[in-house]
Design an enzyme around this catalytic site. Sequence first.
Site, PDB file in Angstrom:
ATOM      1  N   LYS A 199       0.896  -1.157   0.025  1.00 33.96           N
ATOM      2  CA  LYS A 199      -0.062   0.159   0.121  1.00 33.96           C
ATOM      3  C   LYS A 199       0.996   1.143   0.007  1.00 33.96           C
ATOM      4  O   LYS A 199       0.573   2.378  -0.558  1.00 33.96           O
ATOM      5  CB  LYS A 199      -1.115  -0.085   1.338  1.00 33.96           C
ATOM      6  CG  LYS A 199      -2.138  -0.996   1.034  1.00 33.96           C
ATOM      7  CD  LYS A 199      -3.032  -0.755   2.329  1.00 33.96           C
ATOM      8  CE  LYS A 199      -4.161  -1.520   2.061  1.00 33.96           C
ATOM      9  NZ  LYS A 199      -5.192  -1.385   3.181  1.00 33.96           N
ATOM     10  N   ASP A 233     -10.076   3.118   1.714  1.00 32.91           N
ATOM     11  CA  ASP A 233     -10.270   2.709   3.141  1.00 32.91           C
ATOM     12  C   ASP A 233     -10.857   4.142   3.848  1.00 32.91           C
ATOM     13  O   ASP A 233     -11.564   3.734   4.910  1.00 32.91           O
ATOM     14  CB  ASP A 233      -8.909   2.449   3.854  1.00 32.91           C
ATOM     15  CG  ASP A 233      -8.462   1.036   3.301  1.00 32.91           C
ATOM     16  OD1 ASP A 233      -9.370   0.204   2.870  1.00 32.91           O
ATOM     17  OD2 ASP A 233      -7.044   0.841   3.500  1.00 32.91           O
ATOM     18  N   GLY A 284      -3.424   2.206  17.067  1.00 33.01           N
ATOM     19  CA  GLY A 284      -2.532   1.787  16.089  1.00 33.01           C
ATOM     20  C   GLY A 284      -1.987   3.048  15.076  1.00 33.01           C
ATOM     21  O   GLY A 284      -2.453   4.081  15.253  1.00 33.01           O
ATOM     22  N   ARG A 334       5.770   6.049  16.393  1.00 34.35           N
ATOM     23  CA  ARG A 334       4.975   5.831  15.100  1.00 34.35           C
ATOM     24  C   ARG A 334       3.683   6.725  15.256  1.00 34.35           C
ATOM     25  O   ARG A 334       3.491   7.623  14.513  1.00 34.35           O
ATOM     26  CB  ARG A 334       4.714   4.266  15.103  1.00 34.35           C
ATOM     27  CG  ARG A 334       5.174   4.011  13.731  1.00 34.35           C
ATOM     28  CD  ARG A 334       4.931   2.580  13.670  1.00 34.35           C
ATOM     29  NE  ARG A 334       4.584   2.257  12.218  1.00 34.35           N
ATOM     30  CZ  ARG A 334       3.662   1.037  11.628  1.00 34.35           C
ATOM     31  NH1 ARG A 334       3.756   0.130  12.676  1.00 34.35           N
ATOM     32  NH2 ARG A 334       3.612   1.037  10.621  1.00 34.35           N
ATOM     33  N   TYR A 377     -12.264  -8.153  11.114  1.00 35.46           N
ATOM     34  CA  TYR A 377     -13.386  -8.480  10.956  1.00 35.46           C
ATOM     35  C   TYR A 377     -13.097 -10.118  10.920  1.00 35.46           C
ATOM     36  O   TYR A 377     -14.118 -10.915  10.766  1.00 35.46           O
ATOM     37  CB  TYR A 377     -13.835  -8.334   9.579  1.00 35.46           C
ATOM     38  CG  TYR A 377     -13.046  -8.183   8.334  1.00 35.46           C
ATOM     39  CD1 TYR A 377     -12.661  -9.215   7.718  1.00 35.46           C
ATOM     40  CD2 TYR A 377     -12.185  -7.078   8.149  1.00 35.46           C
ATOM     41  CE1 TYR A 377     -11.719  -9.446   6.742  1.00 35.46           C
ATOM     42  CE2 TYR A 377     -11.557  -6.827   6.940  1.00 35.46           C
ATOM     43  CZ  TYR A 377     -11.144  -8.240   6.286  1.00 35.46           C
ATOM     44  OH  TYR A 377     -10.169  -7.869   5.316  1.00 35.46           O
TER      45      TYR A 377
HETATM   46  P1  NAP Z   1       0.162  -2.245   9.776  1.00 30.78           P
HETATM   47  O1  NAP Z   1       0.511  -0.924   9.047  1.00 30.78           O
HETATM   48  O2  NAP Z   1       1.159  -3.203  10.012  1.00 30.78           O
HETATM   49  O3  NAP Z   1       0.161  -1.442  11.175  1.00 30.78           O
HETATM   50  C1  NAP Z   1      -0.081  -2.310  12.281  1.00 30.78           C
HETATM   51  C2  NAP Z   1      -0.357  -1.569  13.689  1.00 30.78           C
HETATM   52  O4  NAP Z   1      -0.886  -2.313  14.425  1.00 30.78           O
HETATM   53  C3  NAP Z   1       0.950  -0.820  14.024  1.00 30.78           C
HETATM   54  O5  NAP Z   1       0.708   0.495  14.442  1.00 30.78           O
HETATM   55  C4  NAP Z   1       1.220  -1.880  15.111  1.00 30.78           C
HETATM   56  O6  NAP Z   1       1.995  -1.343  16.424  1.00 30.78           O
HETATM   57  C5  NAP Z   1      -0.299  -2.338  15.655  1.00 30.78           C
HETATM   58  N1  NAP Z   1      -0.057  -3.629  16.424  1.00 30.78           N
HETATM   59  C6  NAP Z   1       0.302  -4.892  15.747  1.00 30.78           C
HETATM   60  N2  NAP Z   1       0.144  -5.561  16.651  1.00 30.78           N
HETATM   61  C7  NAP Z   1      -0.368  -5.332  17.938  1.00 30.78           C
HETATM   62  C8  NAP Z   1      -0.463  -5.683  19.183  1.00 30.78           C
HETATM   63  N3  NAP Z   1      -0.320  -7.045  19.262  1.00 30.78           N
HETATM   64  N4  NAP Z   1      -0.919  -5.008  19.996  1.00 30.78           N
HETATM   65  C9  NAP Z   1      -0.924  -3.473  19.720  1.00 30.78           C
HETATM   66  N5  NAP Z   1      -0.642  -2.954  18.512  1.00 30.78           N
HETATM   67  C10 NAP Z   1      -0.263  -3.830  17.746  1.00 30.78           C
HETATM   68  O7  NAP Z   1      -1.243  -2.652   9.233  1.00 30.78           O
HETATM   69  P2  NAP Z   1      -2.514  -1.679   8.708  1.00 30.78           P
HETATM   70  O8  NAP Z   1      -2.424  -1.870   7.164  1.00 30.78           O
HETATM   71  O9  NAP Z   1      -2.472  -0.438   9.133  1.00 30.78           O
HETATM   72  O10 NAP Z   1      -3.808  -2.752   9.116  1.00 30.78           O
HETATM   73  C11 NAP Z   1      -4.094  -2.716  10.502  1.00 30.78           C
HETATM   74  C12 NAP Z   1      -5.450  -3.587  10.659  1.00 30.78           C
HETATM   75  O11 NAP Z   1      -6.578  -3.027  10.114  1.00 30.78           O
HETATM   76  C13 NAP Z   1      -5.159  -5.073  10.166  1.00 30.78           C
HETATM   77  O12 NAP Z   1      -5.964  -5.677  10.985  1.00 30.78           O
HETATM   78  C14 NAP Z   1      -6.132  -5.044   8.716  1.00 30.78           C
HETATM   79  O13 NAP Z   1      -6.554  -6.028   8.244  1.00 30.78           O
HETATM   80  C15 NAP Z   1      -7.038  -3.910   9.242  1.00 30.78           C
HETATM   81  N6  NAP Z   1      -7.611  -3.260   7.905  1.00 30.78           N
HETATM   82  C16 NAP Z   1      -9.153  -3.567   7.771  1.00 30.78           C
HETATM   83  C17 NAP Z   1      -9.851  -2.863   6.814  1.00 30.78           C
HETATM   84  C18 NAP Z   1     -11.220  -2.981   6.617  1.00 30.78           C
HETATM   85  O14 NAP Z   1     -11.907  -2.722   5.475  1.00 30.78           O
HETATM   86  N7  NAP Z   1     -11.850  -3.650   7.755  1.00 30.78           N
HETATM   87  C19 NAP Z   1      -9.136  -1.993   5.796  1.00 30.78           C
HETATM   88  C20 NAP Z   1      -7.575  -1.748   6.025  1.00 30.78           C
HETATM   89  C21 NAP Z   1      -7.108  -2.623   7.175  1.00 30.78           C
HETATM   90  P3  NAP Z   1       3.481  -0.711  16.436  1.00 30.78           P
HETATM   91  O15 NAP Z   1       3.398   0.459  15.542  1.00 30.78           O
HETATM   92  O16 NAP Z   1       4.137  -0.966  17.628  1.00 30.78           O
HETATM   93  O17 NAP Z   1       4.143  -2.035  15.425  1.00 30.78           O
END
Ligand code: NAP
Length: 252
Positions: free
Chosen positions: A47, A83, A106, A134, A195
Site C-alpha cells: 500500500k 479505506d 494503531g 510511530r 473482521y
Molecule cells: P500495519 O501498517 O502493519 O500497522 C499495524 C499497527 O498495529 C501498528 O501500529 C502496530 O503497532 C499495531 N499492532 C500490531 N500488533 C499489535 C499488538 N499485538 N498490540 C498492539 N498493537 C499492535 O497494518 P495496517 O495496514 O494499518 O492494518 C491494521 C489492521 O486494519 C489490520 O488488521 C487490517 O486487516 C485492518 N484493516 C481493515 C480494513 C477493513 O476494511 N476492515 C481496511 C484496512 C485495514 P507498532 O507500530 O507498535 O508496530
Amino acid sequence: MHRAAFAHAGLAGTYEAVRVPAPELPAALARLREPGVLGANLSLPHKEAALSHLDGLTPAARAIGAVNTVVNRDGRLRGENTDAPGLLAALAEAQAPATGLAVVLGAGGAARAAVWALRSQGREVRVVNRTLARAEALVRDLGGTAQATGDVSWPGVTLLINASSAGLDAPEETPLPDFDFSRLPPDALVYDMVYRPAETRLLREARAAGLRAENGLSMLAHQARLAFLAWTGVDVPVSVFRAAAGGAGGRP
Ligand code: NAP
C-alpha cells in the site's frame, strides 16, 4: 466481493487474487497498464511502496501515504485510498456519535486512513499506539495528538477505533489489555477494523460493558464498493459486497 459485484452489474469482469513478493511490485504494477485491465487492490506491504510507481494520486491517497486501489485509465495508473471514505461510510451506517474525541488505536496504514478521514470531518483525534514514536510521526503528518498504549485517560471520548492489527486471526489478542470499558460513556461506539474473527476480544469486552461495538466487515464492504465504482463507474449496492464477504468468511 468483486466477482459478486460484476455478476450483479451484468458485467463480464473477473477479479483475481495475486501474491506479489515485494521486489516484483514494479513489474506487477506495470502489467496493470495493459488494455482490458481495470485496476487492482493492494494489500500489505504494497500500500505504501506503490506510491512512487504510479502516475497520479488522489489528494487523500497522497495525504494518507497509502494506496489500496489502483485505477488504469488508458495505460496511466491512478492511486486512490478507499479505506478512508469506506470507514466514514461504515461509521455513518453505525450511527457513530459525530462529535467528541475519537481514539484511534494503531499507527500503520489503516490508522493513517482513519485519522485523515476523521480529521477531514473536523474531528478531534487521539492516536494511541504500542510504539509512541510511530503515533507521533502520524500526528505530525495528519494532526491530532499522540499517546502510548497504557495511558488510557480519554476525557470526552465517544468513538474508539481499533486500526491496529491486534486481534487479527487471534481472538484473544487485544490492543487494550486490562481496559475498563465502563469508563466510556454509554453512547460511545467501539469499531474494530478487524473482521476476522467476527467478534474479537475488544468487541466482546465492549459489548459486555453494554456498549455498541461493530467489526470491520462494514468498512471492508464500503471500501470495496468505492473501488468497484472507481474501476467500472457502476455503483453496486454495498449489500452485495457485504453478503459476498460474509459468505466467504471475510477473507479479502
Ligand atoms: P500495519 O501498517 O502493519 O500497522 C499495524 C499497527 O498495529 C501498528 O501500529 C502496530 O503497532 C499495531 N499492532 C500490531 N500488533 C499489535 C499488538 N499485538 N498490540 C498492539 N498493537 C499492535 O497494518 P495496517 O495496514 O494499518 O492494518 C491494521 C489492521 O486494519 C489490520 O488488521 C487490517 O486487516 C485492518 N484493516 C481493515 C480494513 C477493513 O476494511 N476492515 C481496511 C484496512 C485495514 P507498532 O507500530 O507498535 O508496530
